[in-house]
Design an enzyme around this catalytic site. Structure first.
Site, mmCIF file in Angstrom:
data_model
loop_
_atom_site.group_PDB
_atom_site.id
_atom_site.type_symbol
_atom_site.label_atom_id
_atom_site.label_comp_id
_atom_site.label_asym_id
_atom_site.label_seq_id
_atom_site.Cartn_x
_atom_site.Cartn_y
_atom_site.Cartn_z
ATOM 1 N N ASP A 1 0.848 -1.186 0.000
ATOM 2 C CA ASP A 1 0.000 0.000 0.000
ATOM 3 C C ASP A 1 0.893 1.250 0.000
ATOM 4 O O ASP A 1 1.824 1.349 0.805
ATOM 5 C CB ASP A 1 -0.910 0.008 1.230
ATOM 6 C CG ASP A 1 -1.915 1.145 1.182
ATOM 7 O OD1 ASP A 1 -3.016 0.933 0.656
ATOM 8 O OD2 ASP A 1 -1.581 2.252 1.667
ATOM 9 N N GLU B 1 -4.561 2.334 -4.517
ATOM 10 C CA GLU B 1 -3.095 2.399 -4.451
ATOM 11 C C GLU B 1 -2.491 1.125 -3.871
ATOM 12 O O GLU B 1 -1.371 1.119 -3.379
ATOM 13 C CB GLU B 1 -2.653 3.602 -3.614
ATOM 14 C CG GLU B 1 -3.053 3.555 -2.149
ATOM 15 C CD GLU B 1 -4.404 4.169 -1.869
ATOM 16 O OE1 GLU B 1 -4.588 4.638 -0.735
ATOM 17 O OE2 GLU B 1 -5.275 4.197 -2.774
#
Length: 307
Positions: free
Chosen positions: A184, A227
């Site tokens: 992440d 993301e």
């Protein structure tokens, strides 16, 4: 077949003329070409369906060998007329069939029709193959569209689920280790807020490229969403997964992301899950462990690896 174009080339001009007339009487589009220079010139602007040629003439035999090396003549059939050698006919190099000299009308017509049928069947098979090949290419393109994330060109979430299930089955079957990394990007929202969503998209593309550059050919990279990225590491021990994740984390931290404005520096938090494990029975369990580890990395300050 009746409208097939045939060129007759024989050193015996009278025999060639008779053959051409006979073929024309049978409905073929037939013409005579000789000497060899005329045959060569004719073939450069007209490719017949069949070439009936004097196989005993060295220059004409040379023309046969030449045209067989050129792809544009692939559909043209060649029958070579030759005299029997010790009672047996030999098909000269490059010819598809041969016929005995002196000519016998019935034999010539049988062999001409047989070769034209063979050419038609070959053309039909080639068309069918090309159609099948085109359909397979279309299917591959559709499969790629269905399984690839359009922004980053790595696997998408749907394909990730399928591949993870496959790799878990393989690990069970061969009693091998398997690891997954959930990656992440830290504070990614700041990129979109400060530089815009186009810059954010470019960052995601560059992150995907960095990850793909770092993995092995057997490893699997996918965008999980937003993301977040996932890497599946077949035959990788827990210690090996941590080593790889740390190396990847450091590489991303050191990378300068160029997005059309000031260079951007980013970090990532990485959660690791390994299989087999006592509390992992399904792909969902496997992924949930990596997700929980990634959140521990976030809670502990980000830019770190947890398992």
């Amino acid at each position: 077949m009746a409208s097939a174009r045939i060129i007759v080339a024989d050193t015996d001009r009278r025999a060639a003329g008779i053959l051409s007339w006979l073929l024309a009487e049978q409905g073929f589009e037939s013409s005579v070409a000789y000497p060899p220079r005329a045959v060569d010139q004719t073939l450069r602007w007209l490719i017949p369906d069949l070439l009936l040629i004097d196989g005993d003439d060295p220059e004409l035999a040379g023309i046969v060998k030449r045209v067989r090396r050129e792809e544009r003549y692939n559909g043209m059939r060649i029958i070579a007329a030759t005299r029997a050698d010790a009672g047996a006919l030999r098909i000269p190099d490059g010819a598809d069939d041969c016929v005995a000299k002196p000519y016998r009308a019935v034999e010539v017509l049988i062999r001409v029709r047989a070769q034209l049928r063979a050419a038609a069947e070959l053309a039909k098979a080639r068309t069918a193959f090309e159609t099948l090949e085109s359909a397979m290419a279309d299917n591959r393109r559709l499969e790629e569209l269905a399984t690839t994330d359009p922004l980053t060109q790595v696997l998408n979430r749907r394909a990730l689920s399928d591949r993870l299930a496959i790799e878990m089955d393989r690990a069970r079957r061969y009693a091998s280790d398997l690891a997954i990394l959930l990656i992440d990007i830290d504070f990614f929202k700041r990129v979109n807020d400060s530089a815009g969503h186009l810059a954010g998209d470019e960052v995601l593309r560059q992150i995907a490229t960095r990850i793909q550059t770092a993995v092995r050919t057997v490893d699997i990279v996918a965008r999980y969403g937003g993301e977040e990225f996932v890497v599946i590491l077949p035959e990788t021990s827990p210690a090996g997964a941590v080593t790889f994740a740390e190396r990847l984390r450091v590489a991303i931290e050191a990378h300068e992301f160029v997005v059309g404005g000031p260079e951007i520096r980013l970090t990532v938090s990485i959660g690791i899950s390994t299989f087999p494990a006592a509390d992992i029975a399904s792909a969902d369990d496997f992924f949930a462990r990596a997700d929980a580890a990634m959140y521990r990395a976030k809670q502990n300050g980000r830019n770190q690896v947890r398992s």
